[in-house]
Design an enzyme around this catalytic site. Structure first.
Site, mmCIF file in Angstrom:
data_model
loop_
_atom_site.group_PDB
_atom_site.id
_atom_site.type_symbol
_atom_site.label_atom_id
_atom_site.label_comp_id
_atom_site.label_asym_id
_atom_site.label_seq_id
_atom_site.Cartn_x
_atom_site.Cartn_y
_atom_site.Cartn_z
ATOM 1 N N PRO A 1 -16.970 23.434 -61.691
ATOM 2 C CA PRO A 1 -15.518 23.625 -61.865
ATOM 3 C C PRO A 1 -15.004 24.778 -61.002
ATOM 4 C CG PRO A 1 -16.642 23.464 -63.988
ATOM 5 C CD PRO A 1 -17.705 23.631 -62.943
ATOM 6 N N ASN B 1 -12.152 23.507 -49.584
ATOM 7 C CA ASN B 1 -12.792 23.567 -48.269
ATOM 8 C C ASN B 1 -13.760 22.408 -48.027
ATOM 9 O OD1 ASN B 1 -13.881 24.319 -45.835
ATOM 10 N ND2 ASN B 1 -14.094 26.472 -46.395
ATOM 11 N N GLU C 1 -17.328 23.391 -45.951
ATOM 12 C CA GLU C 1 -18.521 24.046 -46.501
ATOM 13 C C GLU C 1 -19.701 23.075 -46.586
ATOM 14 O OE1 GLU C 1 -16.987 27.717 -49.212
ATOM 15 O OE2 GLU C 1 -16.694 25.724 -50.050
ATOM 16 N N GLY D 1 -20.189 32.402 -56.938
ATOM 17 C CA GLY D 1 -20.796 32.813 -55.684
ATOM 18 C C GLY D 1 -22.005 32.017 -55.247
ATOM 19 N N GLU D 2 -22.270 30.879 -55.893
ATOM 20 C CA GLU D 2 -23.466 30.107 -55.549
ATOM 21 C C GLU D 2 -23.148 28.725 -55.003
ATOM 22 O OE1 GLU D 2 -27.173 31.474 -58.047
ATOM 23 O OE2 GLU D 2 -25.749 30.437 -59.367
ATOM 24 N N GLU E 1 -9.084 31.931 -49.351
ATOM 25 C CA GLU E 1 -8.735 32.889 -48.307
ATOM 26 C C GLU E 1 -9.889 33.827 -47.990
ATOM 27 O OE1 GLU E 1 -5.028 31.398 -50.220
ATOM 28 O OE2 GLU E 1 -6.928 32.182 -50.963
#
Length: 424
Positions: free
Chosen positions: A264, A332, A335, A307-308, A57
């Site tokens: 993961p 997603n 991406e 975050g990478e 989200e």
């Protein structure tokens, strides 16, 4: 009829289980009191509130959050999540440009306290994140509510119909719903949402952007890896890591220098997955969190950081997107597609069926059913560079052709919180 009072009573009865679960969704820099609505008082500031439950989200809402930062520079943007991984993604995407809090448990008092401390000019809900007491508190404090990328699966639709009184009480408090598709809009209308408060905006996920920083990080990592076949298994769940490692073993028979980047979905599984990787490839695993170098002997690179993911996608030649070989519903697909990286998925795609169908219609996704077929597709695409590049280009075209939901949402939000009043 089961209404908000009955719902609240049930929530209180389940509170021991709720608190136990939320212990796993905490971060050191967030006080535990947030879950009971205890946050600083923002009433002297102009605020806008975005709620995005978890990682998916947050990614969906990111284009809208960026627009809010641009259009309302004198406002404080508050972003709430339910999960720690969602909080980490907010931090990685927006740094200190927004303020993050965990959403309180949906107790009446906790939500009233939280909303009173914020008193925002607008609440934006990413996807169908409906909490009865949150919506009631927003209504009591005259906070307009919009829901973006709103979707209703068959299962969710049936559940909301079963509790009609509670559902009706929530939906009447939402000022505008930007539905993900015509079918979703039809279901919302069936639940009683008037057409004037409902629009078909399309899927916000198509409006994702890839920052130059992420592209550069991916390029730098690829330079370190060198010229060898690289594929990524991303956002994987229990069972999918085994499938990825098995498929990688197949690939190595044809491409012996191939590298698997394994990421993961949940950080609490990082150590267990590392052990599984070392069992399959002893002395050939490097962990990103430990800054372990990728050498010629490395066969698996464990992306055990937060975050990478986009940078890791950018360093890859092929992408398998997890949550699709096991019945999770999929993560997603867009991406990697937005980077022109060819997309492979399993068959469990109910969380993003419309996107999956569009990609399949344009031959922009390959589907596999198990480790063996995944291995076969990897070999096929690494052997045939033209087919691999065509698949990546097809995915990128799908993303580019379907952008636009964020523009419609931006225009509507501007009518509710006029930009000129803020900038003037």
């Amino acid at each position: 009829m089961f209404g908000r009072r009955g719902y609240s009573a049930l929530l209180y009865a389940l509170s021991p289980l709720i608190f136990k679960r939320l212990k796993r969704e905490s971060l050191p820099d967030h006080p535990a009191g947030e879950r009971m609505g205890h946050i600083p008082d923002y009433r002297e500031r102009k605020t806008l509130w975005v709620h995005a439950a978890s990682v998916g989200e947050v990614i969906t809402a990111a284009p809208v959050i960026r627009q809010l930062l641009t259009d309302y520079p004198s406002h404080t943007i508050i972003v709430t999540t339910m999960t720690a991984t969602g909080a980490e993604r907010v931090k990685s995407l927006f740094g200190d440009t927004v303020i993050h809090h965990f959403l309180p448990i949906d107790f009446p008092g906790a939500m009233k306290r939280f909303v009173r401390s914020l008193t925002p000019e607008l609440l934006v809900l990413a996807e169908t994140e409906l909490w009865p007491n949150m919506l009631y508190a927003a209504s009591e404090h005259n906070v307009p509510v919009v829901m973006i990328n709103a979707r209703l699966s068959d299962k969710a639709y049936s559940r909301y119909r079963r509790f009609q009184q509670l559902t009706r009480d929530m939906l009447i408090r939402i000022n505008w719903i930007a539905a993900k598709s015509g079918e979703d809009a039809k279901r919302f209308r069936s639940l009683g949402v008037p057409p004037k408060r409902l629009s078909v905006a399309g899927a916000l996920k198509f409006d994702l952007t890839v920052s130059e920083e992420q592209r550069q990080k991916g390029a730098a990592l690829r330079t370190l890896i060198g010229q060898r076949p690289v594929w990524i298994a991303a956002s994987t769940h229990d069972g999918e890591e085994h499938a990825a490692l098995t498929a990688h073993t197949q690939l190595l028979k044809v491409k012996p220098d191939a590298l698997l980047i394994l990421v993961p979905r949940h950080p609490q599984r990082f150590d267990d997955v590392a052990s599984e990787c070392l069992e399959a490839f002893p002395s050939a695993v490097a962990r990103r969190s430990h800054d372990e170098p990728i050498t010629g002997a490395t066969r698996v690179y464990l992306g055990d950081t937060m975050g990478e993911l986009m940078a890791l996608y950018a360093a890859s030649d092929l992408a398998f997107v997890g949550g699709t070989l096991v019945p999770i519903g999929g993560h997603n697909l867009l991406e990697p597609a937005a980077l022109g990286v060819p997309v492979i998925s399993g068959p469990h795609l109910n969380n993003l069926q419309e996107i999956a169908d569009v990609m399949e219609e344009h031959q922009a996704r390959r589907e596999v059913n198990d480790a063996t077929t995944l291995g076969h597709v990897l070999i096929e695409l690494f052997v045939d560079a033209n087919a691999r590049h065509w698949l990546g280009d097809a995915g990128l075209r799908v993303v580019e052709r379907n952008r636009g939901a964020s523009t419609l949402i931006r225009d509507r939000i501007r009518t509710m919180v006029p930009v000129d009043e803020v900038l003037g």
